[in-house]
Design a protein around this motif. Structure first.
Motif, PDB file in Angstrom:
ATOM      1  N   VAL A   1       0.839  -1.204   0.000  1.00 34.72           N
ATOM      2  CA  VAL A   1       0.000   0.000   0.000  1.00 34.72           C
ATOM      3  C   VAL A   1       0.871   1.250   0.000  1.00 34.72           C
ATOM      4  CG1 VAL A   1      -1.700   1.323   1.309  1.00 34.72           C
ATOM      5  CG2 VAL A   1      -1.932  -1.158   1.131  1.00 34.72           C
ATOM      6  N   ALA A   2       1.889   1.271   0.832  1.00 35.58           N
ATOM      7  CA  ALA A   2       2.731   2.459   0.970  1.00 35.58           C
ATOM      8  C   ALA A   2       3.458   2.807  -0.316  1.00 35.58           C
ATOM      9  CB  ALA A   2       3.739   2.261   2.102  1.00 35.58           C
ATOM     10  N   ASN A   3       3.731   1.801  -1.159  1.00 34.15           N
ATOM     11  CA  ASN A   3       4.474   2.031  -2.389  1.00 34.15           C
ATOM     12  C   ASN A   3       3.616   1.887  -3.644  1.00 34.15           C
ATOM     13  OD1 ASN A   3       7.482   2.293  -1.538  1.00 34.15           O
ATOM     14  ND2 ASN A   3       6.748   0.530  -0.378  1.00 34.15           N
ATOM     15  N   ASN A   4       2.294   1.715  -3.475  1.00 35.47           N
ATOM     16  CA  ASN A   4       1.403   1.483  -4.619  1.00 35.47           C
ATOM     17  C   ASN A   4       1.980   0.397  -5.511  1.00 35.47           C
ATOM     18  OD1 ASN A   4      -0.769   1.688  -6.363  1.00 35.47           O
ATOM     19  ND2 ASN A   4       0.059   3.449  -7.469  1.00 35.47           N
ATOM     20  N   SER A   5       2.348  -0.715  -4.908  1.00 34.92           N
ATOM     21  CA  SER A   5       2.993  -1.792  -5.656  1.00 34.92           C
ATOM     22  C   SER A   5       2.101  -2.292  -6.773  1.00 34.92           C
ATOM     23  CB  SER A   5       3.336  -2.950  -4.711  1.00 34.92           C
ATOM     24  OG  SER A   5       4.284  -2.538  -3.765  1.00 34.92           O
ATOM     25  N   SER A   6       2.737  -2.684  -7.836  1.00 30.73           N
ATOM     26  CA  SER A   6       1.985  -3.240  -8.955  1.00 30.73           C
ATOM     27  C   SER A   6       2.569  -4.588  -9.334  1.00 30.73           C
ATOM     28  CB  SER A   6       1.997  -2.268 -10.143  1.00 30.73           C
ATOM     29  OG  SER A   6       3.322  -1.902 -10.479  1.00 30.73           O
ATOM     30  N   GLY A   7       3.608  -4.609 -10.126  1.00 31.73           N
ATOM     31  CA  GLY A   7       4.173  -5.878 -10.571  1.00 31.73           C
ATOM     32  C   GLY A   7       4.165  -5.938 -12.086  1.00 31.73           C
ATOM     33  N   MET A   8       4.493  -7.106 -12.609  1.00 30.61           N
ATOM     34  CA  MET A   8       4.684  -7.236 -14.050  1.00 30.61           C
ATOM     35  C   MET A   8       3.395  -7.395 -14.837  1.00 30.61           C
ATOM     36  SD  MET A   8       7.845  -6.830 -14.695  1.00 30.61           S
ATOM     37  CE  MET A   8       7.939  -7.438 -16.367  1.00 30.61           C
ATOM     38  N   THR A   9       2.325  -7.882 -14.215  1.00 36.12           N
ATOM     39  CA  THR A   9       1.144  -8.228 -15.001  1.00 36.12           C
ATOM     40  C   THR A   9      -0.114  -7.449 -14.652  1.00 36.12           C
ATOM     41  OG1 THR A   9       0.455  -9.996 -13.486  1.00 36.12           O
ATOM     42  CG2 THR A   9       2.004 -10.589 -15.237  1.00 36.12           C
ATOM     43  N   CYS A  10      -0.102  -6.648 -13.597  1.00 35.58           N
ATOM     44  CA  CYS A  10      -1.351  -6.008 -13.186  1.00 35.58           C
ATOM     45  C   CYS A  10      -1.650  -4.728 -13.955  1.00 35.58           C
ATOM     46  CB  CYS A  10      -1.351  -5.738 -11.687  1.00 35.58           C
ATOM     47  SG  CYS A  10      -0.316  -4.363 -11.192  1.00 35.58           S
ATOM     48  N   GLY A  11      -0.655  -4.172 -14.651  1.00 30.77           N
ATOM     49  CA  GLY A  11      -0.892  -2.977 -15.438  1.00 30.77           C
ATOM     50  C   GLY A  11      -1.343  -1.804 -14.593  1.00 30.77           C
ATOM     51  N   THR A  12      -2.237  -0.979 -15.149  1.00 26.89           N
ATOM     52  CA  THR A  12      -2.737   0.188 -14.429  1.00 26.89           C
ATOM     53  C   THR A  12      -4.134  -0.044 -13.859  1.00 26.89           C
ATOM     54  OG1 THR A  12      -3.633   1.115 -16.478  1.00 26.89           O
ATOM     55  CG2 THR A  12      -1.401   1.781 -15.864  1.00 26.89           C
TER      56      THR A  12
ATOM     57  N   LEU B   1      -4.760   8.844  -1.129  1.00 32.37           N
ATOM     58  CA  LEU B   1      -3.457   9.499  -1.074  1.00 32.37           C
ATOM     59  C   LEU B   1      -2.467   8.672  -0.258  1.00 32.37           C
ATOM     60  CD1 LEU B   1      -4.341  13.274  -0.522  1.00 32.37           C
ATOM     61  CD2 LEU B   1      -3.142  12.302  -2.484  1.00 32.37           C
ATOM     62  N   MET B   2      -2.984   7.894   0.700  1.00 28.49           N
ATOM     63  CA  MET B   2      -2.125   7.020   1.497  1.00 28.49           C
ATOM     64  C   MET B   2      -1.369   6.026   0.609  1.00 28.49           C
ATOM     65  SD  MET B   2      -2.370   7.328   4.932  1.00 28.49           S
ATOM     66  CE  MET B   2      -3.342   8.387   6.007  1.00 28.49           C
ATOM     67  N   ILE B   3      -1.999   5.649  -0.501  1.00 26.21           N
ATOM     68  CA  ILE B   3      -1.401   4.664  -1.400  1.00 26.21           C
ATOM     69  C   ILE B   3      -0.245   5.327  -2.150  1.00 26.21           C
ATOM     70  CG2 ILE B   3      -1.832   3.079  -3.309  1.00 26.21           C
ATOM     71  CD1 ILE B   3      -4.834   3.266  -2.526  1.00 26.21           C
ATOM     72  N   GLY B   4       0.949   4.831  -1.935  1.00 27.78           N
ATOM     73  CA  GLY B   4       2.123   5.419  -2.554  1.00 27.78           C
ATOM     74  C   GLY B   4       2.784   6.495  -1.725  1.00 27.78           C
ATOM     75  N   SER B   5       2.250   6.796  -0.540  1.00 29.37           N
ATOM     76  CA  SER B   5       2.795   7.884   0.279  1.00 29.37           C
ATOM     77  C   SER B   5       4.012   7.454   1.101  1.00 29.37           C
ATOM     78  CB  SER B   5       1.725   8.419   1.226  1.00 29.37           C
ATOM     79  OG  SER B   5       1.366   7.441   2.190  1.00 29.37           O
ATOM     80  N   GLU B   6       4.359   6.171   1.062  1.00 26.88           N
ATOM     81  CA  GLU B   6       5.523   5.639   1.773  1.00 26.88           C
ATOM     82  C   GLU B   6       5.493   5.969   3.264  1.00 26.88           C
ATOM     83  OE1 GLU B   6       9.196   6.438  -0.188  1.00 26.88           O
ATOM     84  OE2 GLU B   6       8.527   5.562  -2.081  1.00 26.88           O
ATOM     85  N   GLY B   7       4.295   5.942   3.843  1.00 22.06           N
ATOM     86  CA  GLY B   7       4.172   6.128   5.288  1.00 22.06           C
ATOM     87  C   GLY B   7       4.237   7.558   5.759  1.00 22.06           C
ATOM     88  N   THR B   8       4.329   8.520   4.852  1.00 23.80           N
ATOM     89  CA  THR B   8       4.488   9.917   5.269  1.00 23.80           C
ATOM     90  C   THR B   8       3.176  10.554   5.718  1.00 23.80           C
ATOM     91  OG1 THR B   8       4.230  10.653   2.976  1.00 23.80           O
ATOM     92  CG2 THR B   8       6.472  10.273   3.757  1.00 23.80           C
ATOM     93  N   LEU B   9       2.036   9.955   5.395  1.00 21.73           N
ATOM     94  CA  LEU B   9       0.750  10.536   5.769  1.00 21.73           C
ATOM     95  C   LEU B   9       0.099   9.818   6.949  1.00 21.73           C
ATOM     96  CD1 LEU B   9      -0.826  11.208   2.251  1.00 21.73           C
ATOM     97  CD2 LEU B   9       0.405  12.791   3.736  1.00 21.73           C
ATOM     98  N   GLY B  10       0.540   8.618   7.242  1.00 25.20           N
ATOM     99  CA  GLY B  10      -0.070   7.871   8.336  1.00 25.20           C
ATOM    100  C   GLY B  10       0.235   6.392   8.227  1.00 25.20           C
ATOM    101  N   PHE B  11      -0.364   5.635   9.125  1.00 24.00           N
ATOM    102  CA  PHE B  11      -0.152   4.185   9.202  1.00 24.00           C
ATOM    103  C   PHE B  11      -1.422   3.459   8.791  1.00 24.00           C
ATOM    104  CE2 PHE B  11      -0.920   0.503  12.145  1.00 24.00           C
ATOM    105  CZ  PHE B  11      -0.125  -0.409  11.444  1.00 24.00           C
ATOM    106  N   VAL B  12      -1.293   2.499   7.896  1.00 23.53           N
ATOM    107  CA  VAL B  12      -2.429   1.692   7.443  1.00 23.53           C
ATOM    108  C   VAL B  12      -2.531   0.455   8.328  1.00 23.53           C
ATOM    109  CG1 VAL B  12      -3.374   0.326   5.554  1.00 23.53           C
ATOM    110  CG2 VAL B  12      -2.270   2.516   5.084  1.00 23.53           C
ATOM    111  N   SER B  13      -3.593   0.378   9.132  1.00 24.69           N
ATOM    112  CA  SER B  13      -3.746  -0.752  10.050  1.00 24.69           C
ATOM    113  C   SER B  13      -4.579  -1.885   9.458  1.00 24.69           C
ATOM    114  CB  SER B  13      -4.384  -0.279  11.367  1.00 24.69           C
ATOM    115  OG  SER B  13      -5.566   0.462  11.119  1.00 24.69           O
ATOM    116  N   HIS B  14      -5.451  -1.590   8.501  1.00 28.74           N
ATOM    117  CA  HIS B  14      -6.216  -2.601   7.770  1.00 28.74           C
ATOM    118  C   HIS B  14      -6.444  -2.103   6.352  1.00 28.74           C
ATOM    119  CE1 HIS B  14      -7.463  -4.367  11.719  1.00 28.74           C
ATOM    120  NE2 HIS B  14      -7.536  -5.469  11.012  1.00 28.74           N
ATOM    121  N   ALA B  15      -6.509  -3.019   5.419  1.00 19.66           N
ATOM    122  CA  ALA B  15      -6.844  -2.664   4.045  1.00 19.66           C
ATOM    123  C   ALA B  15      -7.819  -3.693   3.503  1.00 19.66           C
ATOM    124  CB  ALA B  15      -5.592  -2.621   3.174  1.00 19.66           C
TER     125      ALA B  15
END
Length: 308
Positions: free
Chosen positions: A157-168, A258-272
């Motif tokens: 979540v913090a890095n908006n991870s994607s990968g090789m096959t998920c695209g946009t 906005l939390m997605i990709g924020s690398e922890g700078t906006l807060g802590f994600v306790s559940h998703a």
């Protein structure tokens, strides 16, 4: 305990290390989860990067309330706080010379919802562990980072991870349904709650109003709208998800995305809570040969339209 009840240590005199340890122990229900010994701090002094930062203390938080109290304490004392889950970062995000909060040890629960169409996960679970729970339903998470056996949901979540096959379309941003998050003030918000936006407005009025101003400013500018839409039509996992100001209206939903990709700078994600994607019954790999780079890139629209 309530974040508001945290009392910062005396700024002068006394044993500062001892005062810090005492303050941190007051933030958690089990004082033994506050680690200040040299071996424990040394073990957490680096992630997968080449950086070496010796934290002043390591705390194994066990609830969103504890994280909130620790954030409030760090804010009151001016102590830098870093959240650490999988520690697979190659860039040093999971290291600090301040307070390191372990949010993996006690954060590995998952709940499969709607026969696998959705899944509610804590940040300490790895992508592979989440997918293992979904496998019998023929579903999986959309993001598929190469380090799925080690990287955790918190980092995804913090890095908006994607990968090789998920695209946009199947990345973290697009498949995330809701978040429970903790702000630096200690406020806890679950964006799925029916009164989530009202709670955010009541507890964080300046933040709520600021998000509204930014939303309206961006939407009023054709240049801003066009630029953001263009940038996020491509695979883009760097920086804040500014497209949330166009995709969502309520400040709580904007902030959650906005939390997605924020690398922890906006807060802590306790559940998703994620919407899952189907596991394809068959997969194949093809090799296409082109005479040049231009010909290869010209073929991309047709390949994407075909579902590759």
């Amino acid at each position: 305990m309530s974040p508001a009840s945290v009392v910062p240590p005396s700024p002068a005199g006394g044993n500062r290390a001892g005062e810090l340890a005492e303050l941190l122990r007051s933030c958690v229900s089990d004082p033994s989860r506050v680690l200040t010994g040299v071996p424990q701090r040394a073990a957490a002094a680096h992630d997968a990067s080449h950086y070496l930062l010796d934290p002043q203390a390591v705390v194994r938080a066990a609830s969103a309330q504890e994280v909130g109290a620790l954030m409030a304490a760090a804010r009151a004392t001016g102590l830098p706080l870093t959240l650490r889950s999988g520690g697979t970062s190659l860039s040093g995000q999971a290291g600090t010379d301040g307070l390191l909060v372990d949010v993996r040890t006690h954060w590995r629960q998952a709940e499969v919802l709607d026969d696998g169409l959705r899944i509610r996960v804590q940040p300490g679970l790895t992508v592979r562990q989440a997918n293992a729970r979904l496998a019998r339903h023929g579903r999986r998470l959309g993001p598929d980072p190469a380090s799925e056996s080690a990287c955790t949901i918190g980092g995804v979540v913090a890095n908006n991870s994607s990968g090789m096959t998920c695209g946009t379309q199947d990345n973290t941003y697009r498949t995330l349904e809701s978040l429970e998050f903790v702000l630096a003030s200690g406020t806890i918000v679950d964006s799925a709650a029916h009164d989530a936006d009202g709670l955010l407005r009541a507890r964080e009025p300046e933040l709520h109003a600021g998000l509204l101003r930014l939303r309206d400013r961006i939407r009023a500018s054709e240049t801003s709208r066009t630029t953001i839409a263009h940038q996020f039509s491509m695979k883009n996992t760097m920086g804040y998800a500014l497209n949330s100001f166009l995709d969502h209206t309520l400040p709580v939903d904007i902030l959650a995305h906005l939390m997605i990709g924020s690398e922890g700078t906006l807060g802590f994600v306790s559940h998703a809570v994620f919407r899952t994607v189907p596991v394809m019954p068959h997969a194949s790999t093809g090799l296409l040969m082109f005479s040049g780079l231009a010909e290869a890139t010209d073929a991309l629209p047709a390949l994407l339209a075909a579902g590759a």
